[in-house]
Design a protein around this motif. Structure first.
Motif, PDB file in Angstrom:
ATOM      1  N   ASP A 113       0.858  -1.211   0.023  1.00 45.88           N
ATOM      2  CA  ASP A 113       0.070  -0.001  -0.230  1.00 45.88           C
ATOM      3  C   ASP A 113       0.996   1.131   0.001  1.00 45.88           C
ATOM      4  O   ASP A 113       1.931   1.242   0.587  1.00 45.88           O
ATOM      5  CB  ASP A 113      -0.878   0.087   1.239  1.00 45.88           C
ATOM      6  CG  ASP A 113      -1.898   1.324   1.081  1.00 45.88           C
ATOM      7  OD1 ASP A 113      -2.492   1.372   0.192  1.00 45.88           O
ATOM      8  OD2 ASP A 113      -2.044   1.836   2.086  1.00 45.88           O
ATOM      9  N   LEU A 114       0.546   2.242  -0.746  1.00 47.56           N
ATOM     10  CA  LEU A 114       1.072   3.544  -0.730  1.00 47.56           C
ATOM     11  C   LEU A 114       0.021   4.844  -0.578  1.00 47.56           C
ATOM     12  O   LEU A 114      -0.743   4.834  -1.435  1.00 47.56           O
ATOM     13  CB  LEU A 114       2.114   3.784  -1.929  1.00 47.56           C
ATOM     14  CG  LEU A 114       2.691   5.279  -2.030  1.00 47.56           C
ATOM     15  CD1 LEU A 114       3.526   5.377  -1.008  1.00 47.56           C
ATOM     16  CD2 LEU A 114       3.385   5.274  -3.465  1.00 47.56           C
ATOM     17  N   GLN A 115       0.254   5.367   0.480  1.00 48.58           N
ATOM     18  CA  GLN A 115      -0.787   6.677   0.355  1.00 48.58           C
ATOM     19  C   GLN A 115       0.138   7.983   0.523  1.00 48.58           C
ATOM     20  O   GLN A 115       1.009   8.211   1.175  1.00 48.58           O
ATOM     21  CB  GLN A 115      -1.506   6.597   1.839  1.00 48.58           C
ATOM     22  CG  GLN A 115      -2.366   5.105   1.873  1.00 48.58           C
ATOM     23  CD  GLN A 115      -3.732   5.199   0.878  1.00 48.58           C
ATOM     24  OE1 GLN A 115      -4.100   6.449   0.587  1.00 48.58           O
ATOM     25  NE2 GLN A 115      -4.103   4.295   0.545  1.00 48.58           N
ATOM     26  N   LEU A 116      -0.387   9.028  -0.120  1.00 50.67           N
ATOM     27  CA  LEU A 116       0.092  10.247  -0.272  1.00 50.67           C
ATOM     28  C   LEU A 116      -0.813  11.475   0.247  1.00 50.67           C
ATOM     29  O   LEU A 116      -2.065  11.428  -0.223  1.00 50.67           O
ATOM     30  CB  LEU A 116       0.559  10.692  -1.636  1.00 50.67           C
ATOM     31  CG  LEU A 116       1.321   9.687  -2.461  1.00 50.67           C
ATOM     32  CD1 LEU A 116       1.704  10.503  -4.005  1.00 50.67           C
ATOM     33  CD2 LEU A 116       2.544   9.538  -1.672  1.00 50.67           C
ATOM     34  N   ALA A 117      -0.625  12.059   1.301  1.00 54.96           N
ATOM     35  CA  ALA A 117      -1.302  13.081   1.869  1.00 54.96           C
ATOM     36  C   ALA A 117      -0.771  14.384   1.615  1.00 54.96           C
ATOM     37  O   ALA A 117       0.496  14.741   2.185  1.00 54.96           O
ATOM     38  CB  ALA A 117      -1.474  12.828   3.348  1.00 54.96           C
ATOM     39  N   ALA A 145       4.201  11.013   2.565  1.00 51.83           N
ATOM     40  CA  ALA A 145       4.067   9.397   1.823  1.00 51.83           C
ATOM     41  C   ALA A 145       4.231   8.521   2.915  1.00 51.83           C
ATOM     42  O   ALA A 145       5.121   8.380   3.859  1.00 51.83           O
ATOM     43  CB  ALA A 145       5.095   9.371   1.000  1.00 51.83           C
ATOM     44  N   SER A 146       3.095   7.456   2.994  1.00 49.54           N
ATOM     45  CA  SER A 146       3.322   6.447   4.010  1.00 49.54           C
ATOM     46  C   SER A 146       2.764   5.047   3.168  1.00 49.54           C
ATOM     47  O   SER A 146       2.132   5.059   2.277  1.00 49.54           O
ATOM     48  CB  SER A 146       2.265   6.757   5.252  1.00 49.54           C
ATOM     49  OG  SER A 146       1.033   6.868   4.877  1.00 49.54           O
ATOM     50  N   TRP A 147       3.341   4.103   3.698  1.00 46.89           N
ATOM     51  CA  TRP A 147       3.131   2.887   2.862  1.00 46.89           C
ATOM     52  C   TRP A 147       2.995   1.511   4.069  1.00 46.89           C
ATOM     53  O   TRP A 147       3.577   1.750   5.086  1.00 46.89           O
ATOM     54  CB  TRP A 147       4.253   2.807   1.893  1.00 46.89           C
ATOM     55  CG  TRP A 147       5.686   2.584   2.428  1.00 46.89           C
ATOM     56  CD1 TRP A 147       6.302   1.564   2.989  1.00 46.89           C
ATOM     57  CD2 TRP A 147       6.179   4.006   2.507  1.00 46.89           C
ATOM     58  NE1 TRP A 147       7.635   2.345   3.453  1.00 46.89           N
ATOM     59  CE2 TRP A 147       7.613   3.540   3.138  1.00 46.89           C
ATOM     60  CE3 TRP A 147       6.195   5.185   2.250  1.00 46.89           C
ATOM     61  CZ2 TRP A 147       8.632   4.543   3.166  1.00 46.89           C
ATOM     62  CZ3 TRP A 147       7.141   6.272   2.448  1.00 46.89           C
ATOM     63  CH2 TRP A 147       8.215   5.684   2.922  1.00 46.89           C
ATOM     64  N   GLN A 148       2.964   0.141   3.347  1.00 52.51           N
ATOM     65  CA  GLN A 148       3.031  -0.919   4.160  1.00 52.51           C
ATOM     66  C   GLN A 148       3.794  -1.866   3.122  1.00 52.51           C
ATOM     67  O   GLN A 148       3.538  -1.831   2.049  1.00 52.51           O
ATOM     68  CB  GLN A 148       1.659  -1.414   4.355  1.00 52.51           C
ATOM     69  CG  GLN A 148       0.694  -0.583   5.312  1.00 52.51           C
ATOM     70  CD  GLN A 148      -0.505  -1.124   5.690  1.00 52.51           C
ATOM     71  OE1 GLN A 148      -1.003  -2.174   5.282  1.00 52.51           O
ATOM     72  NE2 GLN A 148      -1.445  -0.240   6.385  1.00 52.51           N
ATOM     73  N   SER A 185       7.417   5.779   6.424  1.00 52.81           N
ATOM     74  CA  SER A 185       6.900   7.082   5.871  1.00 52.81           C
ATOM     75  C   SER A 185       7.953   7.998   5.578  1.00 52.81           C
ATOM     76  O   SER A 185       8.907   8.166   6.142  1.00 52.81           O
ATOM     77  CB  SER A 185       5.667   7.558   6.862  1.00 52.81           C
ATOM     78  OG  SER A 185       6.179   7.882   7.941  1.00 52.81           O
ATOM     79  N   CYS A 223       2.843   6.784  -7.241  1.00 50.99           N
ATOM     80  CA  CYS A 223       1.435   7.421  -7.380  1.00 50.99           C
ATOM     81  C   CYS A 223       1.963   8.799  -7.549  1.00 50.99           C
ATOM     82  O   CYS A 223       3.081   9.330  -7.330  1.00 50.99           O
ATOM     83  CB  CYS A 223       0.718   7.621  -5.783  1.00 50.99           C
ATOM     84  SG  CYS A 223       0.130   5.870  -5.384  1.00 50.99           S
TER      85      CYS A 223
END
Length: 494
Positions: A402-406, A418-421, A459, A487
């Motif tokens: 998983d990769l999330q950008l806030a 940026a945070s991920w798993q 992150s 992303c």
């Protein structure tokens, strides 16, 4: 030179008229001859043009009495030069006139005496493309100069039942040629002056007749423990029988005797000793007439003990298939496979039955070299082992999950958290890459940036991103990078 070539033409013309006037040969024993003859003629530069022409006339005279074609005698011609040349194949000529025309048109190759390559071509013709159940003869006509490394290839031909006959015009290395020729040497190996080569025609033809004609006993296949004998049947289907005896040379007490029906034409002898010379005799017994006893000597091949080869296949991260051969269930009690990580891993053992020739080794370590040894325990108490090394494949590297950008709303620049798993088993860290806005340029230019993070930091805050920068994160393992995720950061400048 011109006068000699004219003489060759006249001789060929005389032979051709003689053959055409004779027509088909009468129904004699020669009509019942059936076999394959491969002529291996030295056509290199060490042979003069005169001598090469004499070679051609010599083989034309030698083969004149035979009926040609399938079901009779088939003839092929291979020329020796720098590269071997197949002048004509076994099924080309079905009569003497056709063969004579072909011999008239042969041109000398010149070049080096590469006999070894020519024997390789002869092997293909005699063993792979020839009739399987007929006698086979290789007649090598040479000046004997630099015969080359031919003993190995010729030995293979002889082991497969091919009779090797040699005519050398004086210059030959007797020690090499006598090892190459098939016994008996007095009829199968001839040293003669080229100008007197015609004097051996009848003796050499008689030697060929004994091999390929009517009453004969031939060895058509040899292994270390078996031999197949073959003969032309001479008994009527409804009467008589054959008495076959065979034994190792010099051992009277080991003689074997068997009776075969009148319809027999071949027999396989089994349970022979390896690398041993045997003598065999076949006596046709009939109330109608007397027959001569046929005899042959042969030497079995050296022993081949399993395992003679070990191979690996179907290699994966945690398994390898090991195969071995030859399969010898009558001689092997069991197989033992030992394997361990090389050079100092724990050794494990698998025991399999004598009916199996492979096993799959499981639960191995990925990306590891293993030493694998296959041992066979033979019924006579002997053991034989062979080893091989093989590597398992690298394990699949886990991908980022998983990769999330806030977007962080800050006036001093475009920032993204940026945070991920990822799967942390065996994880060494993360590789992060993005596009950074170039602060030195008034234009919307960017430059690539990257960072390596430890596995405890899933992150990162990225500042001064270029508009719509691509952010990519990949997990890093000891075997390399796993599959990452990218992303687009929806950012804008102020």
């Amino acid at each position: 030179m011109k006068s000699f070539l004219l003489l060759c033409v006249l001789i060929f013309a005389t032979l051709q008229r003689s053959f055409s006037q004779t027509g088909a040969l009468p129904d004699t024993e020669l009509d019942r001859c059936e076999g394959d003859i491969l002529l291996l003629l030295d056509s290199s530069g060490s042979v003069t043009t005169l001598d090469f022409s004499r070679f051609l006339i010599f083989v034309a005279n030698l083969l004149h009495p035979f009926s040609l074609g399938r079901g009779h005698v088939r003839v092929a011609l291979v020329l020796v030069g720098t590269e071997p040349h197949l002048e004509f194949d076994l099924d080309v000529h079905g009569d003497q006139e056709s063969l004579l025309r072909a011999l008239q048109s042969v041109r000398q190759l010149q070049g080096d005496t590469n006999t070894e390559a020519a024997v390789g071509l002869a092997r293909r013709l005699l063993l792979l493309e020839a009739e399987g159940d007929v006698p086979k003869v290789l007649l090598w006509v040479t000046d004997g100069v630099q015969p080359g490394d031919v003993e190995g290839p010729m030995s293979e031909l002889k082991a497969r039942g091919v009779r090797v006959l040699i005519v050398s015009t004086i210059h030959g290395d007797y020690r090499v040629l006598r090892r190459v020729a098939t016994p008996p040497l007095e009829s199968h190996l001839h040293f003669v002056d080229i100008e007197s080569i015609d004097i051996i025609v009848e003796n050499l033809r008689e030697a060929i007749i004994k091999i390929i004609c009517a009453e004969r006993l031939s060895v058509v296949n040899l292994t270390s423990h078996s031999a197949v004998l073959q003969w032309s049947p001479v008994l009527a289907a409804d009467g008589g029988y054959y008495v076959l005896t065979y034994k190792p040379v010099g051992k009277l007490q080991d003689e074997n005797r068997t009776v075969l029906p009148s319809t027999s034409s071949r027999v396989e002898l089994t349970k022979l000793q390896p690398d041993t010379t045997y003598t065999a005799s076949l006596h046709p017994d009939s109330n109608q007439r007397l027959f001569s006893t046929l005899s042959v000597n042969f030497t079995t091949l050296p022993d081949v003990l399993s395992p003679a080869e070990v191979t690996v296949s179907d290699s994966g991260p945690r398994q390898i298939r090991v195969s071995w051969g030859p399969l010898q269930p009558a001689r092997v009690q069991r197989y033992v496979v030992e394997y361990g990580a090389f050079p100092s891993g724990h050794v494990q053992t698998v025991t399999v039955s004598n009916q199996r020739s492979s096993v799959i080794l499981r639960d191995l370590e990925p990306g590891t070299q293993y030493l694998i040894t296959v041992s066979a325990l033979h019924a006579d108490g002997r053991q034989r082992a062979m080893s091989v090394r093989s590597c398992t494949q690298e394990a699949a590297r886990p991908a980022l999950t998983d990769l999330q950008l806030a977007l962080m709303d800050r006036w001093e620049g475009n920032e993204v958290q940026a945070s991920w798993q990822a799967d942390t088993d065996g994880l060494k860290g993360y590789w992060v890459s993005w596009e950074r806005k170039d602060s030195r340029s008034s234009q919307s230019e960017s430059s690539p940036s990257s960072a390596y993070l430890p596995p405890s930091t899933p992150s990162i805050r990225l500042t001064h991103l270029a508009p719509n920068s691509r952010v990519c994160v990949s997990p890093v393992y000891s075997s390399g990078r796993g599959e990452g995720i990218c992303c687009t950061a929806k950012t804008g400048g102020h």
